[in-house]
Design a protein around this motif. Structure first.
Motif, PDB file in Angstrom:
ATOM      1  N   ALA A   1       0.827  -1.213   0.000  1.00 59.07           N
ATOM      2  CA  ALA A   1       0.000   0.000   0.000  1.00 59.07           C
ATOM      3  C   ALA A   1       0.853   1.252   0.000  1.00 59.07           C
ATOM      4  O   ALA A   1       0.550   2.234  -0.698  1.00 59.07           O
ATOM      5  CB  ALA A   1      -0.924  -0.015   1.219  1.00 59.07           C
ATOM      6  N   ALA A   2       1.951   1.234   0.768  1.00 59.64           N
ATOM      7  CA  ALA A   2       2.835   2.396   0.814  1.00 59.64           C
ATOM      8  C   ALA A   2       3.444   2.668  -0.551  1.00 59.64           C
ATOM      9  O   ALA A   2       3.576   3.836  -0.965  1.00 59.64           O
ATOM     10  CB  ALA A   2       3.933   2.164   1.848  1.00 59.64           C
ATOM     11  N   ALA A   3       3.826   1.607  -1.275  1.00 58.13           N
ATOM     12  CA  ALA A   3       4.419   1.787  -2.606  1.00 58.13           C
ATOM     13  C   ALA A   3       3.417   2.431  -3.563  1.00 58.13           C
ATOM     14  O   ALA A   3       3.785   3.280  -4.390  1.00 58.13           O
ATOM     15  CB  ALA A   3       4.886   0.445  -3.150  1.00 58.13           C
ATOM     16  N   ARG A   4       2.142   2.054  -3.466  1.00 55.82           N
ATOM     17  CA  ARG A   4       1.119   2.650  -4.341  1.00 55.82           C
ATOM     18  C   ARG A   4       0.829   4.101  -3.942  1.00 55.82           C
ATOM     19  O   ARG A   4       0.713   4.988  -4.796  1.00 55.82           O
ATOM     20  CB  ARG A   4      -0.161   1.821  -4.293  1.00 55.82           C
ATOM     21  N   LEU A   5       0.708   4.346  -2.635  1.00 60.03           N
ATOM     22  CA  LEU A   5       0.403   5.708  -2.178  1.00 60.03           C
ATOM     23  C   LEU A   5       1.542   6.674  -2.483  1.00 60.03           C
ATOM     24  O   LEU A   5       1.313   7.870  -2.684  1.00 60.03           O
ATOM     25  CB  LEU A   5       0.127   5.699  -0.671  1.00 60.03           C
TER      26      LEU A   5
ATOM     27  N   VAL B   1       6.806  10.802  -0.401  1.00 58.38           N
ATOM     28  CA  VAL B   1       7.279   9.631   0.336  1.00 58.38           C
ATOM     29  C   VAL B   1       7.598   9.979   1.783  1.00 58.38           C
ATOM     30  O   VAL B   1       7.257   9.251   2.715  1.00 58.38           O
ATOM     31  CB  VAL B   1       8.519   9.029  -0.363  1.00 58.38           C
ATOM     32  N   GLY B   2       8.253  11.117   1.989  1.00 62.15           N
ATOM     33  CA  GLY B   2       8.629  11.521   3.335  1.00 62.15           C
ATOM     34  C   GLY B   2       7.431  11.733   4.234  1.00 62.15           C
ATOM     35  O   GLY B   2       7.468  11.412   5.428  1.00 62.15           O
TER      36      GLY B   2
ATOM     37  N   THR C   1      10.470  -0.014   2.975  1.00 64.11           N
ATOM     38  CA  THR C   1      10.214   0.276   1.563  1.00 64.11           C
ATOM     39  C   THR C   1      10.306   1.769   1.283  1.00 64.11           C
ATOM     40  O   THR C   1      10.949   2.201   0.320  1.00 64.11           O
ATOM     41  CB  THR C   1       8.823  -0.249   1.166  1.00 64.11           C
ATOM     42  N   LEU C   2       9.670   2.567   2.132  1.00 64.55           N
ATOM     43  CA  LEU C   2       9.680   4.020   1.941  1.00 64.55           C
ATOM     44  C   LEU C   2      11.074   4.598   2.149  1.00 64.55           C
ATOM     45  O   LEU C   2      11.485   5.528   1.439  1.00 64.55           O
ATOM     46  CB  LEU C   2       8.682   4.671   2.898  1.00 64.55           C
ATOM     47  N   SER C   3      11.833   4.062   3.113  1.00 59.13           N
ATOM     48  CA  SER C   3      13.185   4.563   3.348  1.00 59.13           C
ATOM     49  C   SER C   3      14.091   4.266   2.164  1.00 59.13           C
ATOM     50  O   SER C   3      14.898   5.105   1.750  1.00 59.13           O
ATOM     51  CB  SER C   3      13.761   3.939   4.624  1.00 59.13           C
ATOM     52  N   TYR C   4      13.981   3.060   1.610  1.00 62.33           N
ATOM     53  CA  TYR C   4      14.756   2.734   0.410  1.00 62.33           C
ATOM     54  C   TYR C   4      14.344   3.611  -0.766  1.00 62.33           C
ATOM     55  O   TYR C   4      15.175   4.010  -1.589  1.00 62.33           O
ATOM     56  CB  TYR C   4      14.567   1.261   0.046  1.00 62.33           C
ATOM     57  N   THR C   5      13.044   3.931  -0.855  1.00 68.12           N
ATOM     58  CA  THR C   5      12.577   4.823  -1.915  1.00 68.12           C
ATOM     59  C   THR C   5      13.214   6.201  -1.779  1.00 68.12           C
ATOM     60  O   THR C   5      13.637   6.805  -2.773  1.00 68.12           O
ATOM     61  CB  THR C   5      11.046   4.949  -1.874  1.00 68.12           C
ATOM     62  N   LEU C   6      13.298   6.701  -0.548  1.00 65.04           N
ATOM     63  CA  LEU C   6      13.978   7.979  -0.327  1.00 65.04           C
ATOM     64  C   LEU C   6      15.438   7.892  -0.754  1.00 65.04           C
ATOM     65  O   LEU C   6      15.987   8.830  -1.335  1.00 65.04           O
ATOM     66  CB  LEU C   6      13.885   8.373   1.149  1.00 65.04           C
TER      67      LEU C   6
ATOM     68  N   THR D   1      10.090  15.446   2.878  1.00 61.16           N
ATOM     69  CA  THR D   1       8.639  15.337   3.093  1.00 61.16           C
ATOM     70  C   THR D   1       7.849  16.083   2.038  1.00 61.16           C
ATOM     71  O   THR D   1       6.619  16.044   2.051  1.00 61.16           O
ATOM     72  CB  THR D   1       8.259  15.869   4.493  1.00 61.16           C
ATOM     73  N   ARG D   2       8.567  16.751   1.127  1.00 58.84           N
ATOM     74  CA  ARG D   2       7.874  17.506   0.066  1.00 58.84           C
ATOM     75  C   ARG D   2       8.154  16.966  -1.315  1.00 58.84           C
ATOM     76  O   ARG D   2       7.698  17.536  -2.302  1.00 58.84           O
ATOM     77  CB  ARG D   2       8.292  18.980   0.144  1.00 58.84           C
ATOM     78  N   LYS D   3       8.923  15.864  -1.400  1.00 60.42           N
ATOM     79  CA  LYS D   3       9.301  15.316  -2.709  1.00 60.42           C
ATOM     80  C   LYS D   3       8.507  14.053  -2.998  1.00 60.42           C
ATOM     81  O   LYS D   3       8.354  13.194  -2.136  1.00 60.42           O
ATOM     82  CB  LYS D   3      10.797  14.984  -2.751  1.00 60.42           C
ATOM     83  N   ASN D   4       8.058  13.918  -4.240  1.00 57.90           N
ATOM     84  CA  ASN D   4       7.418  12.686  -4.677  1.00 57.90           C
ATOM     85  C   ASN D   4       8.462  11.748  -5.256  1.00 57.90           C
ATOM     86  O   ASN D   4       9.501  12.184  -5.765  1.00 57.90           O
ATOM     87  CB  ASN D   4       6.350  12.985  -5.749  1.00 57.90           C
ATOM     88  N   GLY D   5       8.162  10.417  -5.145  1.00 63.99           N
ATOM     89  CA  GLY D   5       9.086   9.432  -5.688  1.00 63.99           C
ATOM     90  C   GLY D   5       9.119   9.426  -7.195  1.00 63.99           C
ATOM     91  O   GLY D   5       8.307   9.972  -7.873  1.00 63.99           O
TER      92      GLY D   5
END
Length: 402
Positions: A274-278, A284-285, A327-332, A398-402
């Protein structure tokens, strides 16, 4: 070789690797969640001593593996990654079977210590997946292997708990050894390794991207700390749940601990997906910040769960909140480094995760030896520390999209 043959080849390789990972990790889950119970069976009765031994024994294997991982990487480049996986599975088959025959907690520690010299299976499997597929499909290959590992955590503890409850914990080690042997045979006959990078090329690539280069990248240290925190909390809860269940009156400890671990794994898998889709529509942040804040609250509430149902429900909620943190940390991490250096950057970040895997059981075991609720509160505080890192040191993320 035709284009279709090439496509079928990498797909077949990745599915074969995923099957091997699933079989082996289902086996690992037959005994890993129940190490505190096995330590008690080996004659350690004091709860504080059980907690200390549990943390030490859980930490020693990833600690040795983390120190030796650069050596294993060089050997893989020289002799082939498939051979390194065969080496690991062969050793696991022998050592895990030996763990089922030990007669003291010190012998169990020695077996886990020796296991560290042959560990590093997960990072190597991810590396094999990434190089087995075409460059543009590498993420698909890695996702399949990760999915196999997560699914094993959902299945293994429940089945392992049933085996341990009906036949004892010792037979679970022999079942694990047998499953490692099956995974070994599957790897040998089903996986066909592609050409590997020449040693000189690998060494040149390593020299081109030293750690000090990444330390100069804005927010790289912050992302590394976020990964450490996410892995530390996840590993810590895996140790604390069996310890807490073991001291609940009138509860079948192995089966209950296995059920809770499996339910949490399902929740974490859903959370990561769900986090990957959102992350495609929400920065991401911001998602990670929300997970850390809310997850920390429920992690702290685990300290007051005195029966199995509240413990199960709270652990599920924590998994839903924090399951996507890695997952979100690796995305960052992928957002802040250049594409041409992303592989090397993730390699350094993975070393940090391995160190967290080693430190977490040790620290959590030590804190739980003095107070189990205090250990839960420590992990809650770490989740909030991660949120503070985002707010005060990496607000741009916290303001950047993946």
């Amino acid at each position: 070789m035709t284009s279709r043959d090439s496509t079928d080849g990498w797909q077949r390789n990745v599915w074969a690797l995923s099957l091997c990972v699933f079989i082996a990790f289902v086996g690992f889950q037959f005994f890993t969640p129940f190490l505190p119970l096995y330590i008690r069976e080996l004659g350690v009765t004091d709860p504080a001593t059980i907690a200390l031994w549990s943390g030490t024994i859980a930490a020693v294997t990833p600690a040795i593996s983390g120190v030796l991982s650069p050596v294993f990487g060089r050997l893989a480049d020289r002799f082939g990654r498939k051979l390194m996986l065969i080496r690991s599975l062969t050793a696991f088959t022998i050592i895990v079977a030996a763990m089922g025959m030990v007669t003291s907690v010190r012998q169990l520690f020695v077996a886990r210590f020796l296991m560290g010299f042959f560990a590093g299976f997960t990072p190597m499997a991810m590396a094999v997946a990434s190089v087995s597929a075409p460059r543009e499909r590498a993420s698909v290959a890695i996702a399949r292997v990760q999915g196999a590992q997560l699914l094993s955590v959902a299945v293994g503890p429940v089945v392992g708990g049933i085996v341990a409850s009906h036949f004892g914990i010792r037979p679970a080690f022999f079942v694990t050894a047998a499953m490692c042997a099956v995974a070994l045979v599957a790897l040998i006959f089903l996986f066909k390794e592609a050409r590997t990078i020449a040693p000189g090329e690998a060494q040149a690539a390593a020299r081109a991207t030293p750690l000090r280069q990444f330390l100069r990248v804005p927010h790289f240290v912050s992302v590394m700390l976020l990964l450490l925190i996410a892995q530390f909390v996840d590993r810590g809860l895996s140790l604390l749940i069996p310890l807490q269940v073991a001291h609940m009156p009138g509860v079948e400890a192995a089966a209950t601990a296995g059920l809770i671990v499996s339910v949490a794994a399902v929740g974490a898998t859903f959370s990561a997906s769900a986090a990957a889709r959102l992350a495609q529509v929400i920065p991401v942040g911001q998602l990670l910040l929300g997970q850390l804040v809310v997850g920390g609250v429920f992690c702290g509430l685990l300290a007051v769960a005195e029966t199995r149902l509240p413990l199960l429900l709270l652990r599920l909620v924590v998994a839903l909140c924090l399951g996507g943190a890695l997952t979100l940390s690796y995305t960052l991490g992928g957002m802040i480094v250049a594409a041409e250096t992303r592989g090397a950057a993730f390699g350094w970040l993975a070393v940090g995760v391995q160190l967290a895997s080693a430190a977490s059981p040790l620290v959590n075991g030590w804190v739980a030896a003095t107070s189990l609720p205090r250990a839960y509160l420590m992990n809650a505080a770490l989740a909030w520390l991660g949120a503070a890192i985002l707010v005060f040191f990496a607000r741009d993320l916290t303001r950047k999209n993946g």
